[in-house]
Design a protein around this motif. Structure first.
Motif, mmCIF file in Angstrom:
data_model
loop_
_atom_site.group_PDB
_atom_site.id
_atom_site.type_symbol
_atom_site.label_atom_id
_atom_site.label_comp_id
_atom_site.label_asym_id
_atom_site.label_seq_id
_atom_site.Cartn_x
_atom_site.Cartn_y
_atom_site.Cartn_z
ATOM 1 N N LEU A 45 0.522 -1.099 0.106
ATOM 2 C CA LEU A 45 -0.051 0.000 -0.058
ATOM 3 C C LEU A 45 0.908 1.233 -0.143
ATOM 4 O O LEU A 45 0.499 2.254 -0.432
ATOM 5 N N THR A 90 -1.534 6.924 -3.132
ATOM 6 C CA THR A 90 -0.949 5.895 -2.198
ATOM 7 C C THR A 90 -0.987 6.187 -0.718
ATOM 8 O O THR A 90 -1.262 4.898 0.143
ATOM 9 N N LYS A 124 -4.393 5.220 0.673
ATOM 10 C CA LYS A 124 -4.590 3.971 0.787
ATOM 11 C C LYS A 124 -4.130 3.406 2.079
ATOM 12 O O LYS A 124 -4.720 2.504 3.004
ATOM 13 N N PHE A 125 -2.718 3.814 2.291
ATOM 14 C CA PHE A 125 -2.255 3.243 3.569
ATOM 15 C C PHE A 125 -2.778 3.673 4.841
ATOM 16 O O PHE A 125 -3.068 2.841 5.669
ATOM 17 N N TYR A 165 -6.139 2.070 5.371
ATOM 18 C CA TYR A 165 -5.854 0.550 5.806
ATOM 19 C C TYR A 165 -5.578 0.804 7.168
ATOM 20 O O TYR A 165 -6.023 -0.236 8.146
ATOM 21 N N ALA A 217 -5.508 -2.204 -2.646
ATOM 22 C CA ALA A 217 -4.278 -2.563 -3.545
ATOM 23 C C ALA A 217 -4.806 -2.500 -4.951
ATOM 24 O O ALA A 217 -4.028 -2.026 -5.693
#
Length: 1135
Positions: free
Chosen positions: A785, A1004, A1007-1008, A1011, A1030
């Motif tokens: 991620l 990016t 996303k991380f 999560y 992902a």
């Protein structure tokens, strides 16, 4: 008798029929009073007047009918006949008698059968010439006889008989007559002017030369003269008896000449064979034949081979084949012996002539139109018997293991034939030969067999032939071979024991045999008892198991090689049978094999061409069994098939580790090969050749490990070896970067080559697979991620990649940290810098883990780091120094860092974009150094400040803010206070919507962070959430993310308000994603939405969906249309 004699010479309308009836009456009388009859016949012949044909008829019947006389009477009659011939010599010089004789001999026959009187007359004429003492008279009569017609077969046979009988006492003169006759003008014309100067070496050429057909009556008169001469030479040999040996080469040379130069047809062929049979018979009856060396044998063999090659390959209408092979069998007993090359050719031709014939049904179809069709079954049976006898003759003349191997090697092709009838015939002949040797002990028991394993393999495969007859013959052949082999093995054992006993006796005081009670008790080889019945009653697999018990290592290897070769057959049964036998042999004796590398390589080659699943399964099972005792050798061999790793090689690797205990050993051997990492080619400290080989083996091991770690067979072994594999893969990735190998397709590469993954990509994929397949997917998700895998693509960013991975393991509380830590401590002492570098990178990150002190004490850790300060590598020394400065060893640093956080957060209000971005990065680093316990209550200030920049117009600032927020959540995952959880809830919608940000870096980091927030909030289905973030890009992924958020969050109003605010975003993609979010919410929670939105929000929604109806993407337009319609319906309803 008087009645018969009166009517025998009477002329009537019935002519010869009437006379023959009267003659038969005299023959009948002869049964009761043969002496009176023969005396009267003698008187009639010796009157000086040429006897009437009726008397000759009676004498012919008496001579040819074997039932008239008993053995004694027959001998008396023959002796009397000779005496009559002697007394008739006087009439040879009588012109009238001679002319009538010649006229009777040349008189055309009324039928195809020669009348008895004529047949007798030829024999009688020969006996008379035999008794004549005057050689000139003999020569004159023979020359006259030879100048008669040679058109009819019986006439030719009769002339030859006369010549042969005359040669019994006039051999030189008869030879001269035949030589002179052969040089006469008519003979030369009949031979079509073929010159004999080429001799027998031109046999094949002459046999294929076109012969002009005879058209005139004179041509027919002389056309078959060669046939007569051939028969005459044969009769010479038969009648000369003991005197023939010095003449054999001369006779053979003339036979070969006339055979080569005569008019080629069935007549010449049969005459030649008949003549040779008579000659061979005469030689075999002569006791001194074996002391002679016959110089013409080689040329004669050429003629016989040419004759067989000339025979039609699709019919069998005569006994020519049988006769030829029997002649060859007899000739092989004479000297000189055939050289190996010619014998090989002769054997090949004989085998092909018999075994390659069509099946009996096909042969019978070719003869169905004949007026008198031959008995094909009988003809073939006799030809097959002749072939078997020829093979037995060969082994009898040279009873050695080499000769047996020579004979059998010519049969292997036929044993493996694709045609069922050829296999059946070949195995029948092979079994007959083995049975002959088993029952007749010709071979020396002390002599070792050669490649007997190959024969056993061939027969073992044929034991599973579809043909019942072939299976039965194969089993019998194996049984005879088993008894033969066991007899030899037992004989060798007996000799060894006897030698030992004799040696022991020589040391004793009393010599052997000095006492009457001391008797030899050892059995001779012939006396060894064998369970004959048992072996013949076993099935194919049991026979193979029993037979292989008595094979040496080399013989067993030959059998296995035969089975492996059989895997490449085009015959389905052959492949399946070969696979079964291979599996059986390795099950019983796999541990005894010494060299298996080539066997494994050959099995791989056969699997590439295999098409029968069951056979492939058996072959792979054989690999599994071999791996129990030969794992290192097989691993080293299979590495040759791993660059690239194709599907067939992959099957071999899976078979290699099919058993759990072996799979661990396979991994260990692969790891050892992986660690053979020489310096890049061109390094100055050693030669390149061995390094290049090890370099390729290391890459091959990498490919193998990459493929195997996800397989069922290696799953448990990979789990157990996770720490070693992790360190090995990280080190291998650095090693490949050092090699500087190409990272993608090169110009000019073909498509298959371009599709092969680069070593760098393979090593990285192996690392990814290791994490995801062993339950460490959280660590994998951490790097995936964040896009951190790109850090492993260059030497300069590689340390950051390793650190990110180690940090992920710490933040996810990986259970393997302690085991990895134990494995990396020895790596710090490695001779390779890359191994020490990987170890120190992991070690310094693991200092943040609570599990660190469970493995090492602080003092031990300080000692390790202090020792690394003396490392030759500057990078290792720097990393060691950073580790020594860790908060773990200096708790006071934690207070200093916490005190700096407020100052750093104030720096976020600077106007300079680089300054703000740098401050955010520094805060992230401080958070990482402090850990969850060290941040404390300041986490709320960090979260609020970071969230305030989520909507910043500057891309880099948004990305840095989300990275900071994600790092904060990751650090506080286990110790998050309630206030931080509130911030996390309020961040979910912005992070979700920024997944469609125009800046890739922002996407990016969003996303991380999203999560990590889900992990902190303990959402279920975290793996599915990770996969959706992902890799998935469709509507289903968006709907899943929306469902997760709305299901596991109680901040409905906040989420809805945040989504509405993003409808004003300048980014089209974010506005669209916000509209979708609201659309899902309206569809699934219409009542809640209607209560929370005001008129302004409703108008905004209407405008947004109207704008989306103009979107370029059809799916967006359809979605907007449906949502607009839904909103209109909802607005029309009363509140």
């Amino acid at each position: 008798m008087k009645l018969a004699l009166e009517n025998m010479t009477k002329s009537t309308e019935l002519k010869e029929v009437y006379q023959d009836a009267a003659s038969n009456l005299l023959v009948a009388i002869c049964k009761h009073s043969w002496q009176r009859v023969t005396q009267h016949l003698e008187s009639e012949v010796l009157t000086g007047v040429f006897p009437h044909r009726s008397f000759l008829y009676v004498m012919g019947v008496l001579t040819s009918n074997q039932k008239l006389f008993n053995q004694g009477e027959k001998a008396c009659w023959e002796e009397q006949l000779i005496q009559i011939a002697v007394k008739s010599v006087q009439f040879l010089n009588t012109n009238v008698w001679s002319k009538e004789l010649l006229q009777a001999l040349t008189k055309p026959d009324q039928t195809q059968e020669q009348p008895p009187e004529k047949a007798f007359l030829f024999a009688f004429y020969g006996l008379v010439l035999q008794a004549e003492e005057n050689s000139a008279t003999v020569r004159t009569h023979l020359q006259t006889l030879l100048e008669t017609s040679h058109q009819w077969s019986k006439q030719r046979e009769g002339i030859a008989l006369t010549v042969g009988l005359a040669a019994a006492h006039h051999l030189d003169h008869v030879w001269a007559v035949l030589e002179q006759f052969g040089r006469s003008a008519p003979i030369k014309r009949s031979l079509h002017s073929f010159s004999p100067k080429g001799g027998a070496s031109t046999a094949l050429t002459l046999l294929t030369c076109p012969r002009p057909p005879a058209q005139t009556s004179e041509d027919l008169w002389w056309k078959w003269t060669s046939s007569t001469i051939l028969l005459a030479y044969g009769q010479m040999a038969a009648k000369a008896q003991a005197h023939i040996l010095p003449w054999v080469d001369n006779i053979l040379s003339r036979m070969i000449f006339y055979f080569n130069c005569g008019s080629w047809d069935e007549t010449l062929k049969q005459s030649f064979l008949t003549a040779i049979l008579m000659l061979v018979g005469a030689i075999s009856r002569n006791e001194g034949a074996h002391s002679y060396k016959f110089s013409q044998l080689s040329q004669l063999f050429e003629c016989l081979m040419a004759l067989m090659e000339k025979e039609p390959q699709n019919t069998l209408c005569s006994s020519t084949l049988e006769q030829t092979i029997r002649i060859i069998s007899s000739l092989c007993k004479l000297r000189p012996a055939l050289d190996s090359e010619k014998k090989s050719r002769l054997l090949s031709i004989c085998l092909h002539s018999v075994l390659a014939l069509p099946g009996l049904d096909a042969l019978e179809k070719h003869t169905c139109l004949f007026l008198e069709p031959p008995n094909v079954q009988t003809l073939y049976s006799k030809a097959s018997e002749a072939l078997d006898e020829m093979l037995q003759t060969f082994i009898t003349q040279n009873p050695t293991a080499d000769e047996l191997h020579f004979l059998l090697s010519h049969m292997y092709t036929w044993l493996a034939s694709e045609k069922a009838h050829e296999r059946q015939r070949a195995v029948h002949s092979c079994t007959a030969l083995l049975k002959f040797l088993n029952h007749n002990h010709y071979l020396d028991p002390k002599e070792d067999f050669k490649q007997i394993g190959q024969l056993m393999g061939m027969l073992g495969i044929l034991c599973q032939d579809p043909s019942r007859a072939t299976r039965r013959s194969s089993l019998q052949g194996l049984a005879h071979l088993y008894q033969l082999l066991r007899r030899h093995r037992e004989a060798s054992t007996v000799d060894t024991v006897a030698h030992g006993q004799l040696s022991q006796a020589s040391k004793d005081e009393a010599p052997l045999g000095s006492s009457g009670d001391q008797k030899a008790t050892l059995a001779t080889p012939q006396e060894v008892a064998f369970p004959k019945d048992r072996i013949f009653q076993l099935g194919s697999s049991q026979v193979i198991k029993e037979v292989t018990k008595h094979l040496t290592g080399a013989e067993l290897t030959d059998l296995i090689w035969t089975a492996i070769d059989g895997l490449g057959s085009s015959s389905t049964f052959h492949v399946q049978a070969a696979a079964n036998m291979l599996l059986t042999a390795i099950q019983e004796h796999g541990a005894e094999l010494e060299t298996v590398a080539n066997l494994g390589r050959a099995i791989h080659l056969q699997l590439r061409c295999g098409r029968i699943p069951q056979a492939q399964e058996n072959a792979l099972r054989a690999i599994t069994l071999l791996a129990r005792n030969h794992t290192p050798a097989l691993v080293a061999t299979f590495l040759d098939f791993c660059v690239p790793l194709d599907s067939h090689a992959f099957q071999l690797w899976r078979a290699l580790g099919a058993e759990q205990c072996v799979s661990r050993q396979v991994l260990a051997v692969l790891l050892s090969w992986l660690q053979e990492r020489p310096l890049p080619i061109g390094a100055s400290d050693s030669s390149t050749q061995p390094k290049e080989k090890a370099y390729l083996r290391s890459l091959a091991a990498m490919n193998a490990l990459h493929g195997l770690q996800v397989t069922r067979e290696f799953r448990r072994a990979v789990q157990e070896a996770y720490p070693q594999l992790l360190l090995a893969f990280l080190t291998q990735t650095h090693y490949i970067l050092e090699l500087g190998l190409p990272t993608g397709p090169q110009p000019g590469q073909q498509a298959p080559e371009a599709d092969v993954p680069s070593p760098q990509r393979t090593s990285l994929q192996a690392l990814k697979s290791l994490l995801s397949s062993t339950g460490h997917w959280q660590d994998f998700a951490h790097l995936e991620l964040q896009g951190a895998w790109e850090l492993f693509s260059t030497v300069h960013t590689y340390p950051q990649g390793v650190s990110r991975l180690a940090r992920a393991m710490v933040q996810n509380r990986c259970r393997q940290i302690q085991e990895v830590l134990r494995q990396l401590l020895p790596s710090l002492q490695s001779q390779e810098e890359r191994e020490r570098k990987v170890a120190i990178l992991l070690l310094t990150e693991f200092l943040h883990s609570p599990a660190f002190l469970e493995t090492l004490s602080k003092q031990d850790a300080l000692d390790v780091l202090a020792q690394s300060l003396r490392d030759p590598s500057p990078e290792v020394r720097v990393l060691s120094l950073q580790g020594l400065g860790h908060v773990l060893f200096h708790p006071e640093k934690g207070s200093l860092l916490r005190g700096q956080l407020p100052l750093l957060l104030n720096g976020l209000f600077q106007k300079s974009e680089p300054v703000v971005e740098c401050v955010m990065g520094t805060v992230s680093d401080v958070l990482h150094r402090l850990g969850a316990c060290g941040v404390g209550v300041q986490c709320l200030n960090v979260a609020i400040n970071a969230r305030s920049y989520f909507t910043d117009e500057r891309d880099r600032i948004r990305a840095a803010a989300m990275a900071l927020f994600g790092e904060l959540v990751a650090v506080m995952a286990g110790e998050a206070p309630r206030s931080l959880r509130t911030q996390v809830h309020q961040s979910m919608v912005p992070l979700l919507l920024h997944l469609k940000d125009r800046c890739p870096a922002v996407v990016t980091q969003a996303k991380f962070a999203f999560y990590r927030c889900a992990v902190l909030l303990h959402w279920p289905l975290q793996y599915t959430l990770f996969c959706s973030l992902a890799w998935e890009r469709g509507l289903s992924a968006r709907h899943f993310l929306w469902t997760c958020l709305m299901t596991h969050s109680q901040k409905f109003s906040i989420h809805l308000a945040q989504a509405l605010s993003y409808l004003h975003s300048p980014c089209h993609h974010i506005r669209t994603w916000a509209a979708r979010f609201l659309g899902y919410t309206i569809c699934y929670h219409p009542q809640a939405v209607s209560q929370m939105v005001n008129d302004a929000d409703t108008k905004l929604l209407f405008c947004t969906f109207k704008d989306l109806k103009k979107d370029t993407e059809p799916g967006i337009r359809e979605f907007a249309t449906k949502q607009l319609s839904f909103l209109q319906q909802a607005a029309a309803k009363p509140q």
